[in-house]
Enzyme design. Structure first.
Site, short mmCIF file in Angstrom:
data_model
loop_
_atom_site.label_atom_id
_atom_site.label_comp_id
_atom_site.label_asym_id
_atom_site.label_seq_id
_atom_site.Cartn_x
_atom_site.Cartn_y
_atom_site.Cartn_z
N ASP A 15 0.83 -1.21 0.00
CA ASP A 15 0.00 0.00 0.00
C ASP A 15 0.86 1.26 0.00
O ASP A 15 1.96 1.27 0.57
CB ASP A 15 -0.91 -0.02 1.24
N GLY A 16 0.35 2.31 -0.63
CA GLY A 16 1.01 3.60 -0.57
C GLY A 16 1.53 4.11 -1.91
O GLY A 16 2.17 5.17 -1.97
N HIS A 32 2.16 3.38 -9.10
CA HIS A 32 1.97 1.94 -9.33
C HIS A 32 3.12 1.36 -10.15
O HIS A 32 3.57 0.25 -9.90
CB HIS A 32 0.63 1.69 -10.04
N LEU A 126 11.27 -19.82 -5.16
CA LEU A 126 10.33 -18.95 -4.42
C LEU A 126 8.98 -19.04 -5.11
O LEU A 126 8.88 -18.89 -6.33
CB LEU A 126 10.82 -17.49 -4.46
N ARG A 176 2.18 -4.85 6.19
CA ARG A 176 1.42 -3.84 5.42
C ARG A 176 2.25 -2.57 5.39
O ARG A 176 2.63 -2.05 6.45
CB ARG A 176 0.05 -3.56 6.03
N ARG A 182 -4.73 -1.91 9.03
CA ARG A 182 -5.93 -2.70 8.80
C ARG A 182 -5.62 -3.76 7.74
O ARG A 182 -4.62 -3.68 7.03
CB ARG A 182 -7.10 -1.81 8.36
C1 IPE Z 1 -5.32 -2.72 -0.06
O1 IPE Z 1 -5.05 -1.36 -0.21
C2 IPE Z 1 -5.31 -3.39 -1.40
C3 IPE Z 1 -4.02 -3.50 -2.06
C4 IPE Z 1 -2.87 -3.12 -1.60
C5 IPE Z 1 -4.05 -4.11 -3.36
P1 IPE Z 1 -6.22 -0.27 -0.34
O2 IPE Z 1 -5.54 1.02 -0.51
O3 IPE Z 1 -7.19 -0.68 -1.37
O4 IPE Z 1 -6.92 -0.37 1.10
P2 IPE Z 1 -7.77 0.70 1.89
O5 IPE Z 1 -8.79 1.24 0.96
O6 IPE Z 1 -6.83 1.76 2.35
O7 IPE Z 1 -8.33 -0.05 3.05
C1 IPE Z 2 -1.72 0.17 -3.30
O1 IPE Z 2 -1.46 1.52 -3.36
C2 IPE Z 2 -1.89 -0.44 -4.66
C3 IPE Z 2 -3.29 -0.76 -5.00
C4 IPE Z 2 -4.30 -0.72 -4.18
C5 IPE Z 2 -3.56 -1.12 -6.38
P1 IPE Z 2 -2.64 2.59 -3.32
O2 IPE Z 2 -3.05 2.88 -4.73
O3 IPE Z 2 -3.73 2.15 -2.44
O4 IPE Z 2 -1.90 3.84 -2.72
P2 IPE Z 2 -2.46 4.86 -1.65
O5 IPE Z 2 -2.90 4.07 -0.45
O6 IPE Z 2 -3.61 5.58 -2.29
O7 IPE Z 2 -1.32 5.76 -1.35
MG MG Z 3 -4.12 2.42 -0.45
#
Ligand code: IPE
Ligand code: IPE
Ligand code: MG
Length: 242
Positions: A15-16, A32, A126, A176, A182
């Site tokens: 995430d992020g 991404h 792996l 995470r 979460r």
């Molecule tokens: C979880 O991240 C899904 C992935 C990393 C693919 P999200 O960005 O979708 O989760 P929320 O919305 O913050 O809970």
């Molecule tokens: C996680 O990064 C990748 C996917 C959910 C596809 P995010 O796109 O959720 O990035 P943030 O959380 O908005 O920074």
């Molecule tokens: Mg996210």
């Protein structure tokens, strides 16, 4: 003897990416793209550390609710990355598996998935499970539906055998990135006894140092699985003489 200080199976909510891009005034898709590089680096690092299974959350059942532009950008990137990265992953001994509901995916993506899985099926170094159009609730429901369709009793074992990650043991460590604490519908069933590590690093910034910190933190955990700690004197050797 098993080395319990290194997790066998690591699972990551990557995430992020969006925030990484926004901080640089770039479109979210740029984050991404950077995320794909971070995954390659992470897979290599896991392999070097003797981790045998890496499971990553790449696209959730709920991510379809993002703006159309981001969803199609992610689908394109996924298909592109599949075509481009498979030869190197194959050479590195990585077995690719794609976990999730196939129904909503385009033919282009489905073809890429089939080719990547076939090309790397014999690899053993792996196992890299990429959760794409995955949700923990979907996984439990699809397993339950298959148990029911086969007329079997709804037991833990029958469900376990039909969950999407039945080919690997449960994750020892779930990481995470991105600072949120979460699970966001990741491995709901399989993470019942996983250890969790939450990192403030945005996924594109997640590097070997942060992975090592997660592993070191994991190594210090006392995994009790509902029992009494092995560290407690006499916990597993009751005195039967009295
Ligand atoms: C979880 O991240 C899904 C992935 C990393 C693919 P999200 O960005 O979708 O989760 P929320 O919305 O913050 O809970
Ligand atoms: C996680 O990064 C990748 C996917 C959910 C596809 P995010 O796109 O959720 O990035 P943030 O959380 O908005 O920074
Ligand atoms: Mg996210």
């Amino acid at each position: 003897m098993t080395d319990t200080s290194t997790p066998h199976h690591v699972a990551i909510v990557m995430d992020g990416n969006g925030r990484w891009a926004s901080k640089r005034f770039l479109p979210r898709i740029a984050g991404h793209k950077q995320g794909v590089d971070s995954l390659k680096r992470c897979a290599r690092a896991c392999e070097a550390r003797g981790i045998k299974v890496l499971t990553v959350f790449a696209f959730s059942s709920e991510n379809w609710q993002r703006p159309q532009e981001e969803v199609s950008g992610l689908m394109d990137l996924f298909a592109l990355a599949l075509g481009r990265e498979v030869p190197q992953l194959k050479a590195d001994g990585v077995q690719l598996r794609f976990i999730g509901e196939r129904q909503r995916l385009s033919n282009r993506v489905l073809r890429g998935i089939a080719q990547a899985e076939a090309a790397t099926a014999a690899n053993q170094q792996l196992v890299l499970n990429v959760c794409f159009n995955y949700g923990g609730r979907w996984d439990i429901v699809q397993a339950a539906a298959r148990v029911a369709a086969q007329g079997l009793a709804m037991t833990e074992q029958h469900l376990n055998q039909r969950m999407a990650l039945a080919h690997v043991p449960d994750p020892d460590l779930v990481i995470r990135t991105g600072g949120e604490q979460r699970i966001s519908n990741f491995l709901l069933w399989q993470s019942a006894y996983s250890e969790f590590f939450f990192s403030d690093k945005l996924w594109p910034d997640f590097d070997e140092t942060e992975l090592d910190l997660a592993i070191q933190t994991y190594a210090l955990r006392d995994r009790r699985f509902g029992r009494v700690s092995d560290l407690v004197d006499g916990a597993s050797t009751p005195d039967e003489s009295n």
